[in-house]
Design a protein around this motif. Structure first.
Motif, PDB file in Angstrom:
ATOM      1  N   ARG A 242       0.846  -1.192   0.000  1.00  0.00           N
ATOM      2  CA  ARG A 242       0.000   0.000   0.000  1.00  0.00           C
ATOM      3  C   ARG A 242       0.878   1.238   0.000  1.00  0.00           C
ATOM      4  NH1 ARG A 242      -2.862  -2.341   4.435  1.00  0.00           N
ATOM      5  NH2 ARG A 242      -2.026  -0.693   5.732  1.00  0.00           N
ATOM      6  N   PRO A 243       0.439   2.335  -0.596  1.00  0.00           N
ATOM      7  CA  PRO A 243       1.216   3.574  -0.544  1.00  0.00           C
ATOM      8  C   PRO A 243       1.539   3.940   0.905  1.00  0.00           C
ATOM      9  CG  PRO A 243      -0.555   3.794  -2.132  1.00  0.00           C
ATOM     10  CD  PRO A 243      -0.754   2.474  -1.450  1.00  0.00           C
ATOM     11  N   GLY A 244       2.812   4.134   1.185  1.00  0.00           N
ATOM     12  CA  GLY A 244       3.247   4.424   2.539  1.00  0.00           C
ATOM     13  C   GLY A 244       3.662   3.214   3.334  1.00  0.00           C
ATOM     14  N   SER A 245       3.547   2.013   2.756  1.00  0.00           N
ATOM     15  CA  SER A 245       3.919   0.775   3.436  1.00  0.00           C
ATOM     16  C   SER A 245       5.105   0.145   2.720  1.00  0.00           C
ATOM     17  CB  SER A 245       2.745  -0.200   3.476  1.00  0.00           C
ATOM     18  OG  SER A 245       3.132  -1.466   3.988  1.00  0.00           O
ATOM     19  N   ALA A 298      -6.561  -0.991   1.477  1.00  0.00           N
ATOM     20  CA  ALA A 298      -5.756  -0.907   0.261  1.00  0.00           C
ATOM     21  C   ALA A 298      -6.484  -0.151  -0.844  1.00  0.00           C
ATOM     22  CB  ALA A 298      -5.391  -2.310  -0.213  1.00  0.00           C
ATOM     23  N   VAL A 299      -7.776  -0.410  -1.023  1.00  0.00           N
ATOM     24  CA  VAL A 299      -8.547   0.292  -2.050  1.00  0.00           C
ATOM     25  C   VAL A 299      -8.565   1.791  -1.777  1.00  0.00           C
ATOM     26  CG1 VAL A 299     -10.881   0.631  -2.951  1.00  0.00           C
ATOM     27  CG2 VAL A 299      -9.971  -1.677  -2.695  1.00  0.00           C
ATOM     28  N   ALA A 300      -8.797   2.165  -0.517  1.00  0.00           N
ATOM     29  CA  ALA A 300      -8.816   3.584  -0.175  1.00  0.00           C
ATOM     30  C   ALA A 300      -7.452   4.233  -0.404  1.00  0.00           C
ATOM     31  CB  ALA A 300      -9.261   3.765   1.280  1.00  0.00           C
ATOM     32  N   ALA A 365       3.525   4.410 -11.524  1.00  0.00           N
ATOM     33  CA  ALA A 365       3.154   4.602 -10.121  1.00  0.00           C
ATOM     34  C   ALA A 365       2.778   3.278  -9.453  1.00  0.00           C
ATOM     35  CB  ALA A 365       2.005   5.596 -10.018  1.00  0.00           C
ATOM     36  N   VAL A 366       2.068   2.415 -10.179  1.00  0.00           N
ATOM     37  CA  VAL A 366       1.686   1.124  -9.606  1.00  0.00           C
ATOM     38  C   VAL A 366       2.897   0.212  -9.496  1.00  0.00           C
ATOM     39  CG1 VAL A 366       0.233  -0.913  -9.890  1.00  0.00           C
ATOM     40  CG2 VAL A 366      -0.669   1.336 -10.479  1.00  0.00           C
TER      41      VAL A 366
END
Length: 376
Positions: A242-245, A298-300, A365-366
């Motif tokens: 996840r972004p930030g993980s 994760a979706v959020a 990005a992904v």
């Protein structure tokens, strides 16, 4: 069934003496008698042999309820749980608990949907593999048109013009030249970006490393490669953070244009699964305590990280033992429960609606969230 001095079933009763009755019922240790009774009634409906459970599992559930429902036997059980050590020769609790939840030797079947039955499969045959960016191909044509207009205007103008019209014509010429130059720059920048993306990604369609265990991840990995990766513009990812993980929070993902689906694989008991509007998991019409998902977070996180991209989550449910799994595909809080067959049909159709483009900005990005790439 035999019991020991604290009310727990003994080995002669063919029960699991190291099962925590509070965990089995899904209640806190300070739960009231009413909460224990409600938990037992809810679980009894899905664990009864007539509802797909086993006789041994139901006897264990009943033993847990009878022990905790009686104040005296509950007090004795609590003293035994907190004071009595687990025998050294006893198997690990986790391994023993799996015995009444699934069949270790059982392997669920993979997806066997005939490709020709999928409404989007024709796109895999007739649409060529596409480039990585949408270059403004109309830019040269527009620029040439503006230049032609600017050059042709003096041919139709009279030899003498009033000063006001002459100033207007010169302003138009300057604006046309500025627009043509800007379009040319945009076109050249997009062309350079396309060549750079082509050099970076090539025709690669799968990123990251798929785990072979548990079996659900391996089945899902095969499903994505054999079905969704055939879509032009589809890119498959394994092991995303996840972004930030920094951890692999998402097992799989598929990007198609500006649509992204995050996928999690689960081996759960046969039954009917659905996700409520608030994100609650249900099995056979009752709250499901046998598993959970982290796809909501994760979706959020990805939706916030990728503005302009539609993000969905799917929990792919495989049976952990012989029996049928059905799902209600209606999303709850952005996440749906699906079987493999409904996944390739519904999600494939959803992704196919935007499979004619690959936005290299979104792709990059992904891909940056992939935790581990294959060794060179």
């Amino acid at each position: 069934m035999g019991f020991d001095t604290v009310g727990r079933p003994t080995e002669e009763g063919c029960a699991l003496d190291d099962v925590d009755y509070y965990e089995l019922l899904g209640v806190r240790r300070d739960a009231s008698a009413g909460e224990i009774k409600s938990a037992f009634r809810a679980l009894a409906k899905v664990m009864h042999p007539d509802a797909g459970g086993t006789a041994g599992t139901f006897r264990l559930l009943k033993s847990a309820y009878e022990t905790l429902a009686d104040a005296r036997s509950r007090a004795e059980y609590d003293r035994g749980v907190t004071a009595a050590p687990v025998p050294a020769a006893a198997p690990a609790p986790r391994a023993r608990r799996r015995m009444y939840r699934d069949e270790p030797a059982f392997v669920p079947a993979g997806c066997d949907v005939p490709p020709s039955s999928l409404p989007w499969w024709h796109l895999t045959k007739h649409q060529p593999r596409i480039g990585y960016v949408r270059t403004p191909g109309h830019a040269p044509a527009i620029g040439m048109g503006l230049a032609a207009v600017v050059l042709a205007v003096p041919l139709v103008l009279p030899e003498w013009l009033p000063p006001f019209l002459l100033v207007c014509w010169l302003a138009f010429v300057a604006a046309a030249i500025a627009v043509a130059v800007r379009l040319a720059r945009l076109y050249l920048a997009a062309a350079r970006a396309q060549r750079a993306a082509q050099a970076e990604f090539g025709e690669r369609t799968v990123f990251g490393v798929a785990d072979d265990e548990p079996v659900g991840e391996r089945l899902t990995s095969d499903l994505l490669v054999n079905y969704l990766a055939r879509l032009p513009g589809a890119r498959v990812f394994h092991g995303l953070s996840r972004p930030g993980s920094v951890f692999a929070d998402v097992e799989h993902a598929v990007l198609c244009g500006h649509r992204l689906v995050l996928v999690e694989s689960k081996l759960w008991l046969p039954g009917h699964y659905e996700i409520d509007d608030d994100g609650s998991l249900w099995r056979n019409g009752h709250p499901f305590r046998g598993g959970s998902t982290h796809l909501f977070e994760a979706v959020a996180a990805f939706a916030e990280h990728l503005p302009g991209v539609e993000v969905r989550g799917v929990v792919l449910v495989y049976p952990s033992r012989s029996g049928e799994v059905t799902t209600d595909e209606t999303p709850g809080n952005g996440v749906s429960a699906m079987t493999p067959s409904s996944f390739v049909d519904d999600i494939g159709t959803w992704l196919a609606a935007d499979c004619a483009t690959v936005d290299h900005h979104v792709l990059r990005a992904v891909r940056a969230q992939v935790v581990r790439e294959p060794a060179a």
